[in-house]
Design a protein around this motif. Structure first.
Motif, PDB file in Angstrom:
ATOM      1  N   ALA A  10       0.825  -1.202   0.000  1.00 37.63           N
ATOM      2  CA  ALA A  10       0.000   0.000   0.000  1.00 37.63           C
ATOM      3  C   ALA A  10       0.863   1.258   0.000  1.00 37.63           C
ATOM      4  N   LEU A  11       1.959   1.226   0.743  1.00 32.89           N
ATOM      5  CA  LEU A  11       2.857   2.382   0.759  1.00 32.89           C
ATOM      6  C   LEU A  11       3.504   2.590  -0.596  1.00 32.89           C
ATOM      7  N   TYR A  12       3.861   1.514  -1.260  1.00 35.86           N
ATOM      8  CA  TYR A  12       4.474   1.632  -2.584  1.00 35.86           C
ATOM      9  C   TYR A  12       3.499   2.281  -3.569  1.00 35.86           C
ATOM     10  N   ARG A  13       2.215   1.947  -3.435  1.00 31.57           N
ATOM     11  CA  ARG A  13       1.207   2.597  -4.276  1.00 31.57           C
ATOM     12  C   ARG A  13       1.134   4.094  -3.978  1.00 31.57           C
ATOM     13  N   LEU A  14       1.222   4.445  -2.693  1.00 27.98           N
ATOM     14  CA  LEU A  14       1.209   5.861  -2.329  1.00 27.98           C
ATOM     15  C   LEU A  14       2.407   6.596  -2.911  1.00 27.98           C
ATOM     16  N   GLN A  47      13.481   5.216   0.343  1.00 33.42           N
ATOM     17  CA  GLN A  47      13.679   6.375  -0.527  1.00 33.42           C
ATOM     18  C   GLN A  47      12.755   7.512  -0.105  1.00 33.42           C
ATOM     19  N   ASN A  48      13.273   8.724  -0.234  1.00 35.63           N
ATOM     20  CA  ASN A  48      12.520   9.945   0.086  1.00 35.63           C
ATOM     21  C   ASN A  48      12.087  10.013   1.542  1.00 35.63           C
ATOM     22  N   SER A  49      12.876   9.392   2.415  1.00 38.97           N
ATOM     23  CA  SER A  49      12.551   9.461   3.833  1.00 38.97           C
ATOM     24  C   SER A  49      13.529  10.367   4.561  1.00 38.97           C
ATOM     25  N   ASN A  50      13.157  10.724   5.760  1.00 42.87           N
ATOM     26  CA  ASN A  50      14.006  11.562   6.590  1.00 42.87           C
ATOM     27  C   ASN A  50      14.111  10.907   7.968  1.00 42.87           C
ATOM     28  N   MET A  51      14.977  11.429   8.797  1.00 44.04           N
ATOM     29  CA  MET A  51      15.190  10.842  10.103  1.00 44.04           C
ATOM     30  C   MET A  51      14.506  11.664  11.193  1.00 44.04           C
ATOM     31  N   LEU A  52      13.882  10.967  12.125  1.00 45.01           N
ATOM     32  CA  LEU A  52      13.301  11.585  13.303  1.00 45.01           C
ATOM     33  C   LEU A  52      13.930  10.882  14.504  1.00 45.01           C
ATOM     34  N   ASN A  53      14.734  11.615  15.252  1.00 43.20           N
ATOM     35  CA  ASN A  53      15.362  11.038  16.439  1.00 43.20           C
ATOM     36  C   ASN A  53      14.399  11.176  17.610  1.00 43.20           C
ATOM     37  N   LEU A  54      14.012  10.049  18.183  1.00 40.00           N
ATOM     38  CA  LEU A  54      13.034  10.060  19.269  1.00 40.00           C
ATOM     39  C   LEU A  54      13.514  10.878  20.463  1.00 40.00           C
ATOM     40  N   ILE A 118      11.343  -1.787   7.512  1.00 38.37           N
ATOM     41  CA  ILE A 118      12.222  -1.845   6.351  1.00 38.37           C
ATOM     42  C   ILE A 118      12.570  -3.282   5.978  1.00 38.37           C
ATOM     43  N   ARG A 119      12.502  -4.189   6.942  1.00 43.71           N
ATOM     44  CA  ARG A 119      12.785  -5.605   6.671  1.00 43.71           C
ATOM     45  C   ARG A 119      11.809  -6.176   5.651  1.00 43.71           C
ATOM     46  N   GLU A 120      10.509  -5.928   5.856  1.00 49.37           N
ATOM     47  CA  GLU A 120       9.497  -6.421   4.926  1.00 49.37           C
ATOM     48  C   GLU A 120       9.562  -5.668   3.613  1.00 49.37           C
ATOM     49  N   TYR A 126      11.463  -3.589  -2.779  1.00 48.63           N
ATOM     50  CA  TYR A 126      11.149  -2.207  -3.073  1.00 48.63           C
ATOM     51  C   TYR A 126      12.404  -1.351  -2.884  1.00 48.63           C
ATOM     52  N   PRO A 127      12.444  -0.177  -3.510  1.00 49.96           N
ATOM     53  CA  PRO A 127      13.698   0.606  -3.529  1.00 49.96           C
ATOM     54  C   PRO A 127      14.130   1.127  -2.159  1.00 49.96           C
ATOM     55  N   ILE A 128      15.434   1.089  -1.964  1.00 47.70           N
ATOM     56  CA  ILE A 128      16.064   1.579  -0.747  1.00 47.70           C
ATOM     57  C   ILE A 128      16.855   2.837  -1.084  1.00 47.70           C
ATOM     58  N   ASN A 129      16.963   3.735  -0.148  1.00 45.65           N
ATOM     59  CA  ASN A 129      17.728   4.961  -0.347  1.00 45.65           C
ATOM     60  C   ASN A 129      19.213   4.637  -0.446  1.00 45.65           C
TER      61      ASN A 129
END
Length: 275
Positions: A10-14, A47-54, A118-120, A126-129
């Motif tokens: 579903a995320l890949y479709r988005l 891909q196209n992700s950013n980091m959020l440090n808790l 990310i494991r699944e 699917y593409p990785i950054n």
């Protein structure tokens, strides 16, 4: 259809829909924890992700990983350029659930957790950054999402927990490991009186995906949980407790509350120890 979890397909479709529309409304965040968060993000990310440090998205007072103040929350929304209309996807294990919980607490309308992480995602090829750099979400000045009135019914504080202990209409769920629950780890001080133990790892299948509703229902039923009663989840510091919260909500439990201070706070009180 889950309002909490999104599967990789579903995320890949988005991804495709957002790319075709030429918008940046889809925001993906690797939720890291601690000093190695940035290193881990650069090693593998969507891909196209950013980091959020808790660590930057929570407070350290009175305890580590306390749900943030509106000021801290709004500062992070601006830094990450999250809008009201953004679809926000959190991923990376236990930390993602805490970030999801915070977004829900402050009323963001569309935040989900990537089921299987990310494991699944990688298993499905699917593409990785590979650029090893975060996407820049702040290229255009926009009005970012600001905290709505916090949903305080989602959280419970120490004084109220103390009053709930021994109440037959309240179910307290310890999300820590059996050894921690049985006083063999984390200060050797025990657990909240009357709590039942369901380790957060039991919520997932061997592929790291959340178990289906039938399996979760069996798990909670075996622990004696009743949907008609209030449920309090806790762990050591209010992080994996959010996994329990999300799993219970997925099953339709109401009256769920997360003990923010969790065992770190509770065990520090001389009058509240059970060994």
């Amino acid at each position: 259809m889950s309002k909490i979890l999104i599967n990789p397909k579903a995320l890949y479709r988005l991804y495709g829909e957002a790319s075709k529309a030429g918008t940046n409304s889809l925001k993906l965040f690797y939720v890291g924890l601690g000093k190695n968060a940035e290193r881990d993000f650069y090693m593998q990310s969507l891909q196209n992700s950013n980091m959020l440090n808790l660590n930057d998205f929570t407070e350290t007072d009175p305890n580590l990983f306390t749900t943030p103040s509106p000021e801290t929350f709004n500062k992070m929304m601006k830094k990450l350029n999250i809008l009201s209309e953004s679809t926000v996807i959190m991923y990376n294990g236990i930390s993602a659930a805490k970030a999801w919980f915070i977004m829900k607490y402050y009323g963001h309308p569309s935040t989900m957790i990537l089921d299987g992480g990310i494991r699944e995602w990688k298993r499905l090829d699917y593409p990785i950054n590979t650029m090893k750099t975060p996407v820049d979400y702040t290229s255009a000045p926009v009005k970012t999402f600001t905290a709505k009135e916090p949903n305080t019914s989602m959280v419970i504080e120490y004084e109220e927990v103390l009053k709930k202990v021994g109440n037959d209409d309240v179910q307290i769920v310890d999300i820590r490991s059996p050894d921690q629950f049985a006083s063999k780890e984390h200060n050797g001080l025990g657990h909240i009186p009357g709590a039942v133990n369901i380790h957060f790892a039991d919520f997932y299948d061997r592929d790291g995906k959340m178990k289906d509703k039938e399996q979760l229902n069996e798990l909670f039923s075996a622990a004696g949980l009743d949907k008609n009663k209030e449920v309090i989840t806790y762990d050591h510091g209010g992080v994996t407790a959010c996994i329990g919260y999300s799993a219970l909500e997925e099953l339709g439990f109401e009256g769920i509350r997360m003990y923010d201070g969790s065992w770190a706070e509770y065990s520090s009180k001389d009058e509240t120890r059970e060994s």
